[in-house]
Design a protein around this motif. Structure first.
Motif, short mmCIF file in Angstrom:
data_model
loop_
_atom_site.label_atom_id
_atom_site.label_comp_id
_atom_site.label_asym_id
_atom_site.label_seq_id
_atom_site.Cartn_x
_atom_site.Cartn_y
_atom_site.Cartn_z
N THR A 1 -58.75 -5.25 -10.33
CA THR A 1 -58.77 -5.76 -8.96
C THR A 1 -59.23 -4.65 -8.04
OG1 THR A 1 -57.43 -6.64 -7.14
CG2 THR A 1 -56.32 -5.16 -8.68
N ASP A 2 -59.78 -5.01 -6.90
CA ASP A 2 -60.22 -4.01 -5.92
C ASP A 2 -59.08 -3.52 -5.05
OD1 ASP A 2 -62.85 -4.19 -6.79
OD2 ASP A 2 -63.33 -5.83 -5.41
N GLN A 3 -57.91 -4.09 -5.21
CA GLN A 3 -56.78 -3.77 -4.34
C GLN A 3 -56.11 -2.47 -4.77
OE1 GLN A 3 -53.70 -6.71 -4.42
NE2 GLN A 3 -52.92 -6.16 -2.41
N THR A 4 -55.81 -1.61 -3.80
CA THR A 4 -55.02 -0.40 -4.03
C THR A 4 -53.95 -0.32 -2.94
OG1 THR A 4 -56.43 1.02 -2.63
CG2 THR A 4 -57.04 0.81 -4.96
N ASN B 1 -47.04 2.97 -13.89
CA ASN B 1 -47.14 4.41 -13.63
C ASN B 1 -48.22 5.12 -14.43
OD1 ASN B 1 -45.24 4.59 -11.62
ND2 ASN B 1 -43.54 5.05 -12.99
N ASN B 2 -48.46 4.70 -15.65
CA ASN B 2 -49.43 5.42 -16.48
C ASN B 2 -50.85 4.85 -16.37
OD1 ASN B 2 -48.64 3.06 -17.80
ND2 ASN B 2 -49.12 3.88 -19.81
N ILE B 3 -51.04 3.86 -15.49
CA ILE B 3 -52.37 3.32 -15.23
C ILE B 3 -52.76 3.71 -13.81
CG2 ILE B 3 -53.84 1.26 -15.25
CD1 ILE B 3 -52.57 1.89 -17.93
N ASN B 4 -53.53 4.79 -13.68
CA ASN B 4 -53.82 5.35 -12.36
C ASN B 4 -55.30 5.35 -12.00
OD1 ASN B 4 -51.08 6.19 -11.56
ND2 ASN B 4 -51.24 7.51 -13.36
N SER B 5 -56.12 4.72 -12.83
CA SER B 5 -57.55 4.68 -12.55
C SER B 5 -58.19 3.62 -13.46
CB SER B 5 -58.20 6.04 -12.82
OG SER B 5 -58.12 6.37 -14.20
N GLU B 6 -59.46 3.32 -13.20
CA GLU B 6 -60.17 2.38 -14.06
C GLU B 6 -60.28 2.94 -15.48
OE1 GLU B 6 -63.82 0.76 -12.84
OE2 GLU B 6 -63.02 -0.21 -11.04
N ALA B 7 -60.42 4.26 -15.58
CA ALA B 7 -60.50 4.89 -16.90
C ALA B 7 -59.21 4.66 -17.69
CB ALA B 7 -60.78 6.38 -16.76
N ASP B 8 -58.05 4.81 -17.01
CA ASP B 8 -56.77 4.55 -17.66
C ASP B 8 -56.67 3.08 -18.10
OD1 ASP B 8 -56.01 7.14 -17.25
OD2 ASP B 8 -54.77 6.71 -15.49
N PHE B 9 -57.16 2.19 -17.23
CA PHE B 9 -57.13 0.75 -17.53
C PHE B 9 -57.98 0.46 -18.77
CE2 PHE B 9 -58.71 -3.57 -17.21
CZ PHE B 9 -57.60 -4.30 -16.80
N ASP B 10 -59.18 1.05 -18.82
CA ASP B 10 -60.07 0.84 -19.96
C ASP B 10 -59.46 1.41 -21.24
OD1 ASP B 10 -61.89 -0.39 -18.29
OD2 ASP B 10 -63.06 1.44 -17.96
N ASP B 11 -58.80 2.57 -21.13
CA ASP B 11 -58.14 3.16 -22.30
C ASP B 11 -57.04 2.25 -22.83
OD1 ASP B 11 -59.75 5.38 -22.22
OD2 ASP B 11 -58.31 6.65 -21.17
N LEU B 12 -56.31 1.61 -21.90
CA LEU B 12 -55.24 0.69 -22.30
C LEU B 12 -55.80 -0.47 -23.12
CD1 LEU B 12 -52.27 -0.27 -22.15
CD2 LEU B 12 -52.88 -1.45 -20.02
N LEU B 13 -56.94 -1.00 -22.69
CA LEU B 13 -57.54 -2.13 -23.41
C LEU B 13 -58.04 -1.72 -24.79
CD1 LEU B 13 -59.53 -4.09 -20.68
CD2 LEU B 13 -57.30 -4.59 -21.66
N VAL B 14 -58.47 -0.47 -24.91
CA VAL B 14 -58.89 0.04 -26.22
C VAL B 14 -57.69 0.11 -27.16
CG1 VAL B 14 -59.78 2.05 -27.47
CG2 VAL B 14 -60.87 1.32 -25.34
N LYS B 15 -56.55 0.57 -26.62
CA LYS B 15 -55.34 0.71 -27.42
C LYS B 15 -54.64 -0.63 -27.67
CE LYS B 15 -54.47 5.36 -25.63
NZ LYS B 15 -53.60 6.20 -24.75
N ARG B 16 -54.75 -1.54 -26.68
CA ARG B 16 -54.05 -2.83 -26.78
C ARG B 16 -55.03 -3.99 -26.57
NH1 ARG B 16 -48.76 -2.82 -25.17
NH2 ARG B 16 -48.83 -5.01 -25.77
N PRO B 17 -55.98 -4.18 -27.48
CA PRO B 17 -56.99 -5.23 -27.28
C PRO B 17 -56.39 -6.64 -27.22
CG PRO B 17 -57.07 -4.37 -29.53
CD PRO B 17 -56.17 -3.46 -28.74
N GLU B 18 -55.17 -6.80 -27.75
CA GLU B 18 -54.56 -8.13 -27.77
C GLU B 18 -54.16 -8.62 -26.39
OE1 GLU B 18 -51.08 -5.29 -28.18
OE2 GLU B 18 -53.17 -5.42 -28.87
N ILE B 19 -54.12 -7.73 -25.39
CA ILE B 19 -53.70 -8.15 -24.05
C ILE B 19 -54.88 -8.28 -23.08
CG2 ILE B 19 -51.42 -7.10 -24.31
CD1 ILE B 19 -52.36 -4.82 -22.48
N LYS B 20 -56.11 -8.22 -23.62
CA LYS B 20 -57.29 -8.21 -22.75
C LYS B 20 -57.40 -9.47 -21.89
CE LYS B 20 -60.53 -10.03 -26.21
NZ LYS B 20 -61.79 -9.75 -26.95
N ASN B 21 -56.84 -10.58 -22.35
CA ASN B 21 -56.90 -11.82 -21.57
C ASN B 21 -55.74 -11.96 -20.60
OD1 ASN B 21 -59.28 -12.71 -22.86
ND2 ASN B 21 -58.09 -13.53 -24.58
N ASP B 22 -54.81 -11.02 -20.66
CA ASP B 22 -53.62 -11.10 -19.81
C ASP B 22 -53.65 -10.14 -18.64
OD1 ASP B 22 -52.45 -13.04 -21.47
OD2 ASP B 22 -51.63 -11.50 -22.81
#
Length: 397
Positions: free
Chosen positions: A212-215, A187-208
Motif C-alpha cells: 500500500t502507499d500508506q505510511t 515491526n520487522n517489515i520496514n520497507s518494500e525490500a523487507d516486504f519482498d523478503d517476507l514473500l520469498v520466505k513465506r510464499p504461501e501468504i502472497k494472496n493474503d
C-alpha cells in the motif's frame, strides 16, 4: 456495538481454537465452541446438558462429573492462552467459577488501539501541518541562543539549504479473518525490500498481504521538525522536508541533511548508520553501538514504571562541507529528550566538550533516557565516539 461485538466473538473464537494452546485438544475445542455458542444465546448449560450435547452421554452421573474436570482444564488453557498468544486480543473469553456461561470481556486498550491505529496517518498528518504552521511563527524571530553553538551554528551559517527527513513507518495490507484487507504494521517489515523478503520466505501468504502507499509517522517526527525549525527558523527560510520512504540519494545533493525518526524508519539511510557504527536489531529492540573503546549493546525497554530508551546522534561533514546529522531513537521519548537537550546551551557544551577530545569533528553519540509518555525524567550522555571511516565511501555524492 452489539453487531460488532458478535463479529469479534466469532473472529476470536476461531483464533483461540486454532491457537497452539488449544489446537492439540479436540475435547477442549469442542467444549469451548459449545460454551461460546450457548453463551451468545444467553443460555447457561447444566452439566448433564453439556455431557449430552457435546459428548452424547446420557444419564451417567460419572460422565457428568467429568464435565467439571473438562471445564477446569479449559479454564487453565484459556489462562495460559491469554498470557501468551492472546495477550493483545480485543475480546477475551472467561469462564467464572461456579457457572458454565462464558463472559465476553472487551480488552479496551487493544480494541481502541486498532481504530486509533487506522486513523493514525490522518491524525499525525494534521499534527504535522499544525507543527509546520507553528514553526513558521518563529521565522521572523531572532535566532535562539542554542542556534549559536556547535552543530546548530554549523547549519545556521552554511551556504547550503537544509533538507529535514522525517522517518515514516511502512504499512502494508493484510487479510482479516473476515476476508477483508486491512492496513497493518509489523515491526520487522520496514520497507518494500523487507516486504519482498517476507514473500520469498513465506510464499504461501502472497494472496493474503499486499503493498500500500500508506505510511505513518510517530509523534517524534513532527515534534523534531518543530524543535529544529524553532532553532533554525530565525531568518533562515531555506529549509525543506520529506518522508524517509520517499527519500532518494539525489534529494541530498547540494543540501545539508537532518534525519529525525525511529531506528525502524531509516530506509536507505540504514546502511550509512550501520557503516559508521550504529545498528538496531528490531526483533530484540537492541542497539549495537561502536563505542569509543569497545562495541556496546543497549536494550530499549522498561525499568519499573519508566520507559528506557537509547537515542543516538550522528554528525559528519562531507568533502564539500555539507552537514549530515541524524537523531534516532526506539521510542518517541528518546528524540523528545535529545532535541530538548540540544536546545539548551549548557547541554550543547557538554556534548561539544566531549567531541573536542576526539581527533575529528565527525562523531556518533548515544544517550540513556528514562521517562514516561512524553516526559523525560533522566537523560545521560553514555558515550561519544569518533567517526573515522572515509566519508566519501559512506555518503554518496
Amino acid at each position: 456495538m452489539i453487531k460488532l461485538k458478535t463479529i469479534l466473538i466469532q473472529q476470536y473464537l476461531k483464533k483461540v481454537t486454532e491457537s497452539i494452546t488449544l489446537s492439540k485438544s479436540v475435547v477442549n475445542k469442542q467444549l469451548f465452541r459449545y460454551l461460546v455458542d450457548q453463551s451468545v444465546k444467553g443460555e447457561t448449560p447444566k452439566e448433564f446438558q453439556i455431557a449430552f450435547d457435546v459428548f452424547g452421554k446420557r444419564g451417567d452421573a460419572s460422565k457428568e462429573n467429568n464435565i467439571r474436570v473438562y471445564i477446569h482444564n479449559l479454564r487453565k488453557k484459556l489462562t495460559e492462552y491469554y498470557t501468551k498468544e492472546g495477550l493483545n486480543d480485543e475480546i477475551k473469553f472467561k469462564i467464572p467459577k461456579g457457572t458454565y456461561q462464558i463472559q465476553f470481556q472487551i480488552n479496551r486498550k487493544a480494541y481502541y488501539k486498532r481504530y486509533l491505529h487506522a486513523a493514525t496517518p490522518y491524525i499525525l498528518a494534521l499534527s504535522l501541518i499544525l507543527f509546520v504552521l507553528a514553526s513558521i511563527l518563529f521565522f521572523n524571530k531572532d535566532k535562539p541562543e542554542a542556534a549559536k553553538h556547535f552543530i546548530w551554528k554549523a547549519l545556521y551559517s552554511s551556504n547550503y539549504p537544509t533538507l529535514i527527513v522525517l522517518g515514516d513507518h511502512y504499512f502494508f495490507q493484510g487479510k482479516s479473518p473476515m476476508g477483508e484487507f486491512n492496513t497493518m504494521r509489523q515491526n520487522n517489515i520496514n520497507s518494500e525490500a523487507d516486504f519482498d523478503d517476507l514473500l520469498v520466505k513465506r510464499p504461501e501468504i502472497k494472496n493474503d498481504i499486499r503493498k500500500t502507499d500508506q505510511t505513518y509517522i510517530n509523534k517524534q517526527a513532527p515534534f523534531g521538525l518543530y524543535k529544529i525549525m524553532n532553532l533554525l527558523g530565525g531568518g533562515q527560510t531555506n529549509i525543506d522536508f520529506q518522508y524517509s520512504s520517499d527519500f532518494r540519494w539525489d534529494h541530498a545533493k547540494n543540501r545539508n541533511l537532518i534525519f529525525v525518526g525511529s531506528f525502524k524508519t531509516q530506509n536507505i539511510l540504514k546502511d550509512v548508520h550501520k557503516k559508521i557504527g550504529i545498528n538496531f536489531l528490531t526483533q530484540k529492540n537492541t542497539i549495537h553501538f561502536r563505542g569509543s573503546t569497545s562495541p556496546l549493546s543497549y536494550h530499549c525497554g522498561v525499568d519499573g514504571f519508566l520507559t528506557v530508551d537509547y537515542p543516538t546522534i550522528t554528525y559528519f561533514k562531507t568533502k564539500d562541507s555539507r552537514h549530515i546529522i541524524s537523531f534516532m531513537s526506539s521510542k518517541d521519548i528518546g528524540n523528545y529528550a535529545v532535541l530538548k537537550f540540544l536546545s539548551i546551551p549548557e547541554n550543547i557544551k557538554i556534548l561539544s566538550d566531549k567531541v573536542k577530545t576526539l581527533n575529528t569533528t565527525n562523531f556518533r553519540a548515544i544517550l540513556e533516557v528514562k521517562g514516561q509518555g512524553e516526559t523525560d525524567f533522566e537523560i545521560l550522555l553514555k558515550d561519544v565516539a569518533p567517526i573515522t571511516e572515509n566519508i566519501n565511501e559512506i555518503w554518496p555524492e
